[in-house]
Scaffold this motif. Structure first.
Motif: not given
Length: 885
Positions: A200, A202-203, A295
């Motif tokens: 993912a 942006h995690q 996402e």
């Protein structure tokens, strides 16, 4: 200087941010700084947090506050998102834990912001932009490097453009995945071979990452990274209520589950109880659940076969990047995920990575080059792989590192001589310089920098006046790892004070001979007790050439920011220890320590120490003797018996029969003469009882395969070898209105007439996720669920009456065992109306002192910060010693 520690946040890594914020709060040098906790909740609200809540185990233990949660028959602890449609409850919950403030009010409360946030809204430039707007200097990277550092897809493009090797990768859009999963899978299988890495983007670096070994795990991994889950309704309806609750507890945990709110076929569901009801009533065969904060696209990469490492890069005093010694990560699984990173014992860290010096240098130079290419500032964590062919892949630059005590951030800084408090001071100093380079608020920043320089000089001048405290940690019991966590926490609390100079002492050996070592800071911050012991046995007087070179480069930093830290390991005797310290703080659990053995050695050498004396410790370590003594004094305990190895081996069938004829199943089996958590098992069947006996009485250290399977033991679980163990009847509700497992701490005080008074804290209610409380749930941040004070009653009057009765029993127990200094007592409480029966489980004369353990929550209710609590323990030890002399 008022340092606002900004932590919590809206990302799925908010719990590790919360624990990291607490670490920063505890380790800031209190002679230089005033820490100010600024908690950001998961809806983006800024809360000037009352300090007491810093010491809760998890965010959900205090926020939203239990009294402001909607009615929940199964009692779920939820995040603020579950109340976003109930603003009144949310506002009341904020007011219960602190003061809600707006970003424009920050400058009234703080001079500098230390950022301990992770993931979106924390590492992506959002918070940095807010602070720049309001003219508040902050730690770490600025807006540009942060916005690059959070986006794994952008990172890929930057790395390629800058000439760095990267694994083959592609991205999958959410719309593609939702409309044509089979086509996506086919395309990926044509383009990549297994295993594949799914991320993912942006995690942060720990959440939504998996490794696919085949088509099924690829399908599951992509759903996991998009935060999509399908529920088989028939399987759901076949679960018991307990199984349903356990499923939803995991589902609510945003590290492993989707969390709330969740979309269920287009309908937004905010609370676990509502999802439970919806699943119960569903007529569908499956229901698809999606996180509304999932996402938009997911990255898929080819798997890199190689040795995984992490390298912290800092700026030197001139702003040039300087790589610290890279750490190799030895994992038990292919994936260095959230649990592997933050729970001791699951993975191991080796610093520097075990490679030829020239290859270590290549990793460091590449990490520095990437730091520059990303326009990073102050510090960054660069992750990567070193392949068998000698290729270096840098794959995950992070502008913020985890800040638990043994995180890479502190772990690598310790290799050049920084203790955590000193390293944080350097980061603040360097961050002020980085903000100066932006050309904003120049005079204010120059004034801050000069104030800090002056304060540092004054603090250094007073070092020799501090009280020297040996912090003894480790040991050789099954709780040695928790002892190290406790010892480090005590060390850090004392190191950041203006009063004490802690000296870390590691104890190993066996019951016939204690081996003591004064630890340099880099060895103290190894992952766990076994890593420390291994480092001691393999120790060389010659410093690794790479580390020696970095220390040489960092010489001027050490002179200014680090002092009084030993850089070499040293073996000590008890006699030598006595000449170096004014006090010994025993942070050991189980044997030795809680059995009086260490206390006896210290008394022989006239060294004052914490906690109970020799005789009291010898009683409390033996659970059978303790139970017998308590029962003789009218205190409720479980029925109990000892099972001996010799009798069992002579006639296993007869021994098992003698147990099952006296105790009905299920029952509790546990070691009789060790700590409070390892190998405590709820035995439900005769087969499990046999397996427990076989494991306890095994002659080899390695686990026996069949008993291991029967007891569902993990490979890294602690299960000691003993020649006897304790069996107890299972304590149950027996028709009571309420039935709680509690833990209660206390302090003792010497009165002018020499008598003891007991300050009994408000007990905590402990919620187990399994059959018994695990070691992790008791002591590790983010793992356990504790409610302090315990939910004895629904009204203040009812609580006061029952709490009084429970606390009286706890005090009577402590007096019966003649506890001194402090202790923790675990018990069950049956409540019927206004009547409470308290059944004692065990007494811990040296309770766990890890950062998030419940005893600190309880001390906080009595208005004692952890340092103040520890200070009182030490002061009692000195006072008792004076009386005895």
């Amino acid at each position: 200087m008022r340092i606002g520690i900004i932590f919590g946040g809206q990302s799925r890594e908010r719990e590790i941010s919360f624990a990291g914020g607490r670490t920063v709060y505890d380790n800031l040098n209190k002679t230089l700084f005033t820490p100010v906790p600024i908690f950001i909740d998961s809806l983006g609200n800024f809360i000037l947090l009352d300090w007491q809540y810093l010491y809760k185990g998890t965010i959900r233990d205090f926020y939203p506050s239990a009294e402001h949660l909607p009615h929940s028959p199964h009692f779920f602890q939820v995040y603020a998102e579950s109340l976003q449609n109930e603003p009144d409850r949310l506002e009341k919950s904020m007011a219960a834990v602190g003061q809600k403030i707006t970003p424009d009010q920050l400058s009234k409360h703080i001079d500098f912001a230390f950022l301990a946030l992770h993931g979106p809204y924390g590492e992506d430039g959002n918070i940095q932009g807010i602070l720049e707007w309001y003219g508040i200097p902050y730690s770490g990277a600025g807006i540009l490097p942060s916005s690059i550092g959070i986006d794994k897809e952008v990172q890929k493009r930057v790395l390629k453009t800058a000439g760095f090797e990267t694994p083959k990768s592609t991205s999958i859009e959410r719309s593609q995945w939702l409309t044509s999963q089979s086509a996506v899978i086919q395309n990926l299988e044509r383009e990549f071979s297994y295993p594949m890495v799914i991320k993912a983007p942006h995690q942060g670096s720990s959440i939504g990452v998996s490794i696919a070994q085949d088509k099924n795990s690829l399908l599951a991994g992509l759903n996991r990274s998009f935060f999509i889950e399908s529920i088989d309704i028939a399987s759901w309806k076949a679960k018991s209520d307990e199984q349903k609750r356990n499923f939803l507890v995991t589902f609510t945990d945003i590290r492993e589950g989707l969390g709330f709110p969740v979309l269920v076929d287009g309908e937004m569901v905010y609370h676990p109880e509502n999802l439970w009801e919806l699943l119960d009533q569903s007529k569908e065969s499956t229901l698809k659940l999606e996180s509304p904060n999932g996402e938009a696209l997911v990255l898929v990469e080819s798997f890199i076969e190689g040795r995984e490492f992490s390298c912290i890069v800092i700026e030197d005093e001139n702003g040039a990047p300087m790589a610290l010694p890279p750490t190799e990560i030895k994992k038990r699984t292919d994936l260095f995920d959230y649990r592997s990173k933050y729970l001791p014992g699951i993975s191991r860290k080796i610093t520097p990575i075990d490679l030829p010096d020239q290859d270590i240098e290549r990793i460091m130079r590449k990490s520095e080059a990437l730091f520059t290419a990303l326009h990073s500032q102050v510090y960054a964590r660069i992750d990567g792989f070193f392949t068998a062919e000698g290729d270096i892949f840098l794959n995950d630059p992070n502008t913020t590192s985890g800040m638990l005590p043994s995180s890479f951030f502190f772990h690598q800084a310790a290799e050049i001589g920084f203790n955590p408090s000193q390293f944080l001071t350097y980061i603040i100093s360097r961050s002020i310089s980085a903000r100066l380079n932006a050309g904003k608020k120049i005079y204010h920043l120059l004034t801050l920098a000069q104030t800090l320089r002056t304060s540092l000089q004054q603090a250094a001048a007073h070092q020799g006046e501090k009280i020297k405290v040996a912090v003894i940690m480790g040991g050789f019991s099954s709780e040695r790892h928790i002892s190290v966590e406790s010892g480090r926490n005590i060390y850090e609390k004392l190191a950041s004070s203006g009063k004490y100079l802690p000296i870390p002492i590691f104890l190993t050996g066996d019951e016939t001979k204690h081996l003591l070592y004064q630890l340099p800071i880099n060895i103290m911050l190894k992952d766990n007790a076994d890593d420390i012991r291994e480092k001691i046995t393999q120790h060389s007087e010659v410093t690794h050439p790479v580390i020696a070179e970095i220390r040489k480069k960092a010489h001027h930093l050490m002179e200014q920011f680090a002092y009084e830290e030993a850089l070499q390991l040293e073996s000590l005797t008890y006699d030598e220890l006595a000449t170096r310290v004014d006090f010994a703080f025993i942070a050991l659990h189980g044997r030795p320590g809680e059995d009086g053995a260490v206390q006896e050695q210290l008394e022989l050498r006239d060294v004052p120490y914490n906690g109970s004396g020799v005789e009291s410790s010898r009683i409390s370590i033996n659970k059978y003797d303790t139970n017998e003594l308590l029962r003789a004094n009218g205190i409720l305990v479980a029925d109990h018996m000892l099972v001996y190895q010799e009798e069992y081996q002579q006639n296993p069938e007869k021994t098992i029969e003698s147990i099952t004829s006296r105790f009905s199943l299920p029952l509790i089996a546990k070691p009789a003469d060790d700590g409070c958590s390892s190998a405590v098992k709820k035995i439900k069947t005769r087969e499990e009882l046999v397996a427990f006996a076989e494991m306890m009485f095994r002659t080899q250290e390695a686990f026996l395969p069949e008993p291991m399977r029967t007891l569902n033991l993990k490979a890294n679980e602690e299960f000691p070898q003993k020649n006897f163990f304790l069996v107890e009847s299972l304590i149950s509700a027996e028709g009571a209105d309420k039935f709680l497992e509690i833990t209660g701490g206390m302090l003792t005080h010497l009165q002018p007439d020499g008598s003891l008074s007991y300050e009994v804290f408000e007990p905590s209610e402990a919620l187990a996720s399994g059959e018994v409380l695990s070691l992790e749930e008791k002591f590790l941040a983010g793992e356990g669920q504790n409610i302090t004070p315990a939910r004895f009653a629904d009204t203040a009057e009812g609580y006061a009456a029952i709490a009084k009765s429970v606390k009286e029993t706890l005090e009577k127990t402590a007096r019966t065992i003649q506890v001194e200094g402090y202790c923790r007592i675990d018990a069950f409480v049956r409540i019927s109306g206004q009547q409470a029966d308290t059944i004692i489980i065990e007494i811990n004369s040296l309770p766990g002192m890890t950062p998030a353990t419940a005893i600190f929550h309880q001390a906080a209710l009595n208005n004692m910060k952890p340092y103040e609590f520890i200070d009182q323990i030490i002061q009692y030890g000195f006072a008792r010693h004076q009386v005895e002399k």
